[in-house]
Design an enzyme around this catalytic site. Structure first.
Site, PDB file in Angstrom:
ATOM      1  N   ASP A 196       0.858  -1.176   0.000  1.00 13.61           N
ATOM      2  CA  ASP A 196       0.000   0.000   0.000  1.00 13.61           C
ATOM      3  C   ASP A 196       0.899   1.232   0.000  1.00 13.61           C
ATOM      4  OD1 ASP A 196      -2.302   1.556   0.038  1.00 13.61           O
ATOM      5  OD2 ASP A 196      -3.285   0.282   1.513  1.00 13.61           O
ATOM      6  N   SER A 197       0.327   2.374  -0.283  1.00 15.28           N
ATOM      7  CA  SER A 197       1.123   3.581  -0.490  1.00 15.28           C
ATOM      8  C   SER A 197       1.937   3.946   0.753  1.00 15.28           C
ATOM      9  CB  SER A 197       0.199   4.744  -0.868  1.00 15.28           C
ATOM     10  OG  SER A 197       0.948   5.906  -1.144  1.00 15.28           O
TER      11      SER A 197
END
Length: 776
Positions: free
Chosen positions: A288-289
């Site tokens: 995920d970011s």
């Protein structure tokens, strides 16, 4: 060197790559607005925090900055994929990758196509209320047609996190509180997105997220911890990921959260032992970011280099936006901290995905075809169907459906805010794509719209407080209301004109004729910013403003139809008691206004049923149907499991939803055959209208070696019945549906009584008992 992209070709390509180029393939970048003016986001936010820059200054700088796409790093082979920006930008960056880098390896572009790219369908929580896997696959395929044509070759969806706590903002992205439904939803979305062949121009890789148990974050607070038993994890959370991965998902995104103290991004047991070895996943993992860098904040990594080493070793393939792999993998391999074999495994998986996407042979996107793919008649028809099936009729005191042409008062700011129909994660859409509820209803019938401020700021017109006067009798009051409306909606002249045109068409004499409304429609709930990521709430009741509006409208004496537009189940006890009708439309997407009109005027028969429980109060959360029974179940006696200030029961239970017709259930039978239970029930449409019923099958094990849920969804069927028609509905309840992990983590079932419960909701069922005998 011309490469034929086969497994052999991937091996040859890998053999030519430097460590820097290998690390580059694992580096996914997004365009940076702050990088374009020479400061990191951390530096900028520190300036905002200590007062050196205002938030408005930041927004002004961002608006004037040119996005930085790190083209020099791309030319050096240090970037393997990007977050999508536009089809033109995809082709621009792809040209650099294919024609200007040493090895000419193409890029792929990822984007959050969660519930539509440009043609926005209902949020997943809403669409799950259709209980229709064929629909879920169809909307995903429609999304892929638009997104892939525009350069998106990986969507960061579906999210299959079981969400039992309505305070969690990301419940909007899930299929609700049940593992079976989330798994079915996820598998259907994977099939629709990928369309069996990733090289097709209308196909994109699905990324199942967030692995794992992100929906169980403590107190429903985003990014928080998850701590649970192995049994609970495997029974209530893991199955939804397993089903979506089993459908062939090309990628998986590990979650932000930790599980029992180990962040998912560096969790070897999760990413290797469970994901690779148990679930046999052979695709790509994408962080995920910034999640890898955040392992330093978690306190499990000393620094970003340590986080990179732990993540790659645990099984992470692509680092999204953090830059940890790009900055540190080369030195980590050279120092021996990370093995080059582990690096090569990750790079091989990324190259294999690009091969399956067909990017080596066809790296560019047809910009004319991209433009032609969006908002087609076919796509809009899919969005309309999804919106119609997703809406749930929660209450109806004989008010609905309205007769065609019934004049109504329409109130609530959300009725006039077309863009709010999109809901969370709809960044590919444009405001002009949407038509407000106000405008749609204005084309249907005579409508007088009142903003919330207009209602609350002054007395309502005379005919709304008991009389049924001509509009001309209250001209001054109407004028005041209109002035308030204009003040509070200064930019909506077009919508106002459309509504007025609709009113004039239905009232050819204009304002001179009598306007006698027969009902009030109040559109209330949440804006799209109030659900989704980073939108957790401690209080999920309706706002004081919405409740004041509702109470004022009730004073009119007219029937009040509450239309809820929101991204989560809400605590609405007063509404459930006092409204004459309640329609839950969620964030219904681009065709939401039209679908609502179809439902209100009876041209469609509502069929949606809740996939999440509506609590009485926020303090009940998490509240869900498949809870266990304690040693002191709730009862009249004080010393039982209950609240002093609220009931234990929800306002609306899981599986609940009304129709404009009635369904009756009879003749339930259930018998064991082999290791399964075969159950049958007769369902009859005993009303006057044709309709769809969602038949739900639950099971309960009354006595087991470990405490079991009071009921557990084992199957469901969506059937269509004409008025007066009956159908014998069959369910095969597999052994897995009644199996569980005991205290020693042995998986199986017991001999003994199993209860089968079938009906129209989790709280409205018939019951049969089966004396189940284990075959082994």
């Amino acid at each position: 060197m011309e490469m034929k992209m086969t497994e052999e070709g991937i091996g040859q390509l890998l053999a030519q790559m430097t460590l820097e180029e290998k690390a580059g393939q694992l580096n996914q970048k997004g365009p940076s607005m702050v990088g374009a003016f020479g400061m990191s986001m951390d530096e900028i936010m520190q300036m905002v925090e200590d007062g050196r820059m205002t938030m408005q200054d930041l927004m002004d700088k961002m608006a004037g900055a040119k996005a930085d796409y790190y083209e020099d790093d791309l030319r050096a082979g240090k970037i393997g994929s990007y977050a999508w920006a536009s089809v033109e930008m995809c082709n621009y960056l792809q040209k650099i990758a294919v024609e200007e880098t040493r090895l000419h390896i193409p890029l792929f572009f990822g984007y959050d196509v969660v519930h539509g790219f440009r043609t926005i369908t209902p949020i997943p929580l809403g669409e799950s209320c259709a209980w229709d896997a064929a629909l879920w696959e169809e909307t995903a395929r429609m999304s892929a047609r638009e997104a892939a044509a525009n350069g998106v070759k990986m969507t960061f969806a579906p999210m299959v996190d079981v969400a039992k706590d309505a305070r969690w903002g990301r419940i909007a992205e899930s299929a609700g509180e049940d593992a079976l439904l989330n798994g079915d939803y996820g598998a259907a979305r994977v099939r629709g997105f990928q369309n069996h062949d990733l090289s097709r121009p209308d196909s994109m890789a699905a990324c199942v997220k967030h692995f794992a148990a992100y929906g169980a974050v403590e107190s429903g607070r985003d990014y928080s911890r998850v701590d649970m038993s192995e049994q609970k994890f495997r029974e209530e959370y893991l199955p939804s990921y397993a089903k979506a991965i089993g459908a062939g998902a090309a990628s998986v995104m590990p979650a932000f959260n930790d599980i029992s103290g180990i962040p998912c991004s560096v969790n070897r047991k999760l990413l290797r032992d469970i994901l690779r070895d148990e679930l046999h996943f052979d695709g790509v993992t994408v962080s995920d970011s910034n999640a890898i860098a955040e392992c330093v904040n978690h306190g499990i990594a000393e620094d970003r280099a340590d986080a990179a080493a732990q993540a790659l070793s645990a099984g992470m393939d692509i680092d999204m936006n953090a830059g940890c792999f790009a900055d540190h993998l080369v030195s980590l391999v050279e120092s021996g901290r990370v093995s080059e074999k582990a690096l090569d495994e990750a790079v091989r998986r990324v190259l294999r995905l690009k091969m399956k996407m067909g990017l080596f042979e066809n790296p560019y996107f047809d910009e004319k075809a991209a433009a032609a793919s969006i908002l087609t008649t076919e796509n809009l028809a899919v969005a309309r169907k999804a919106a119609e099936e997703s809406m749930v009729l929660l209450k109806n005191e004989g008010v609905l459906p309205l007769k065609e042409g019934t004049p109504v008062i329409l109130a609530g700011d959300l009725a006039d805010m077309a863009g709010q129909l999109a809901g969370t994660w709809s960044y590919g859409s444009k405001a002009e794509d949407f038509t407000s509820i106000r405008t749609v209803l204005g084309k249907e019938t005579a409508v007088k719209y009142l903003s919330t401020d207009a209602v609350l700021a002054q007395p309502l017109p005379g005919f709304l407080t008991g009389g049924r006067h001509d509009r001309s009798d209250d001209a001054e009051t109407w004028s005041n209301a209109d002035d308030a409306e204009v003040r509070n909606n200064p930019d909506d002249a077009e919508a106002r004109s459309n509504a007025d045109d609709g009113e004039a068409q239905n009232n050819p004499d204009g304002a001179s004729i009598s306007f006698k409304p027969e009902a009030v429609i109040a559109v209330i709930g949440e804006t799209k910013a109030e659900s989704g990521e980073a939108s957790s709430k401690s209080d999920i009741s309706l706002s004081a403003r919405d409740m004041a509006l509702f109470r004022k409208l009730k004073e009119t004496g007219l029937p009040v139809i509450a239309v809820l537009m929101n991204g989560r189940p809400m605590a609405i006890p007063e509404l459930a008691k006092s409204a004459d009708a309640i329609v839950e439309i969620w964030a219904p997407g681009i065709e939401g206004g039209e679908a609502l009109a179809e439902l209100l005027f009876g041209r469609i028969n509502p069929s949606g049923k809740l996939t999440t429980t509506f609590p009485y109060a926020s303090g009940q959360c998490p509240l869900y149907y498949d809870h266990i029974s304690t040693g002191r179940p709730a009862g009249r006696f004080k010393f039982t499991s209950k609240y002093l200030d609220a009931p234990n029961e929800p306002v609306y239970p899981f599986g609940f939803g009304l129709s404009y017709t009635n369904y009756t259930y009879s003749e339930l039978s259930a018998v064991q055959k082999g290791s399964n239970i075969e159950a049958d029930i007769t369902v009859t449409n005993s009303g006057q209208r044709d309709g769809d019923e969602i038949v739900q099958c639950y099971v309960h094990d009354p006595a087991a070696r470990r405490v079991r849920p009071v009921k557990r969804l084992a199957g469901y069927r969506r059937i269509h019945l004409k008025a007066g028609e009956s159908e014998r509905v069959h369910f095969t309840i597999t052994r897995d549906a009644i199996s569980y992990y005991d205290a020693e983590m042995h998986y199986g079932t017991d001999s003994g009584e199993i209860e089968v419960l079938i009906g129209g909701s989790s709280e409205d069922t018939m019951k049969a008992a089966v004396d189940y005998r284990r075959a082994d």
